[in-house]
Design an enzyme around this catalytic site. Structure first.
Site, PDB file in Angstrom:
ATOM      1  N   ARG A  65      -7.962  87.521 -27.663  1.00 32.75           N
ATOM      2  CA  ARG A  65      -7.508  86.910 -28.916  1.00 32.75           C
ATOM      3  C   ARG A  65      -6.050  86.485 -28.847  1.00 32.75           C
ATOM      4  O   ARG A  65      -5.625  85.599 -29.605  1.00 32.75           O
ATOM      5  CB  ARG A  65      -7.783  87.852 -30.094  1.00 32.75           C
ATOM      6  CG  ARG A  65      -9.272  87.994 -30.387  1.00 32.75           C
ATOM      7  CD  ARG A  65      -9.537  89.040 -31.441  1.00 32.75           C
ATOM      8  NE  ARG A  65      -9.125  90.358 -31.044  1.00 32.75           N
ATOM      9  CZ  ARG A  65      -9.856  91.189 -30.270  1.00 32.75           C
ATOM     10  NH1 ARG A  65     -11.043  90.808 -29.853  1.00 32.75           N
ATOM     11  NH2 ARG A  65      -9.396  92.372 -29.932  1.00 32.75           N
ATOM     12  N   GLU A 102      -7.719 106.122 -22.623  1.00 35.80           N
ATOM     13  CA  GLU A 102      -8.092 107.496 -22.959  1.00 35.80           C
ATOM     14  C   GLU A 102      -8.985 108.067 -21.848  1.00 35.80           C
ATOM     15  O   GLU A 102      -8.805 109.189 -21.394  1.00 35.80           O
ATOM     16  CB  GLU A 102      -8.806 107.478 -24.303  1.00 35.80           C
ATOM     17  CG  GLU A 102      -8.907 108.827 -24.943  1.00 35.80           C
ATOM     18  CD  GLU A 102      -9.561 108.730 -26.308  1.00 35.80           C
ATOM     19  OE1 GLU A 102      -9.745 107.607 -26.814  1.00 35.80           O
ATOM     20  OE2 GLU A 102      -9.915 109.799 -26.839  1.00 35.80           O
TER      21      GLU A 102
END
Ligand code: AMP
Length: 177
Positions: A65, A102
């Site tokens: 984006r 993560e």
């Protein structure tokens, strides 16, 4: 229209999608901004406001984006555009940088000739979350010898403190949630 009312319209247009792409994530969907011609134009006006044509050589956008805002900003400022993409997507020689997620890690890449050494380069993405992506993109540009003028976002998720990973760089966001 004043900047503050434009920012209010922008904030109202960003769609919050709970639990996308996985449980616990509040996804900030900017497609309603893109679909509104005057809001899309206003977002580019606000992003480019600090710069005059000629002050930036290349606007770099982060997949995917970030491409949309960076390409429109590049046209407005009359300068070039270059993409930072996920590893393996760019066809020519690349510089790469990896960062931790993560679970696991991500690698991003830029063409070796995307920015001229010493060029004044501006980096854009739609959302600053943990800051890992933007920090890796900034590191890539610095490896390429660019003079990184600013890192700009349409949206910053302030509670994730992504700015901390962009220390020593000017960082600007239109909206902070
Ligand atoms: P980060 O590396 O954590 O700062 O993540 C930034 C990248 O992931 C950007 O390219 C964003 O497009 C995307 N991203 C991360 N979190 C969100 C979110 N909550 N909503 C929309 N996009 C996000």
């Amino acid at each position: 229209m004043s900047n503050s009312s434009t920012l209010g319209r922008l904030a109202a247009a960003v769609r919050n999608v709970p639990d996308f792409p996985k449980p616990g994530i509040q996804f900030k969907d900017i497609t309603p901004v893109l679909g509104d011609a005057s809001l899309f134009a206003a977002s580019i006006d606000l992003l480019t406001a600090p710069f005059q044509p000629g002050q930036i050589e290349t606007v770099v956008g982060i997949e995917a984006r970030g491409f949309i805002f960076a390409a429109a900003a590049a046209l407005k400022l009359g300068c070039g555009f270059a993409p930072v993409r996920k590893k393996g997507k760019l066809p020519w020689q690349t510089l790469e940088a990896s960062y931790d997620l993560e679970y696991g890690s991500n690698t991003i890449a830029i063409h070796t000739d995307a920015v001229r050494p010493g060029a004044r380069v501006w980096l854009i993405d739609d959302v600053l979350a943990t800051g890992g992506t933007a920090a890796a993109a900034a590191a890539l540009l610095q490896k390429a010898g660019a003079n990184l003028i600013e890192v700009a976002f349409v949206i910053e998720l302030g509670f994730l403190h992504g700015r901390a990973k962009l220390q020593n760089l000017p960082v600007r966001s239109l909206l902070t949630f």
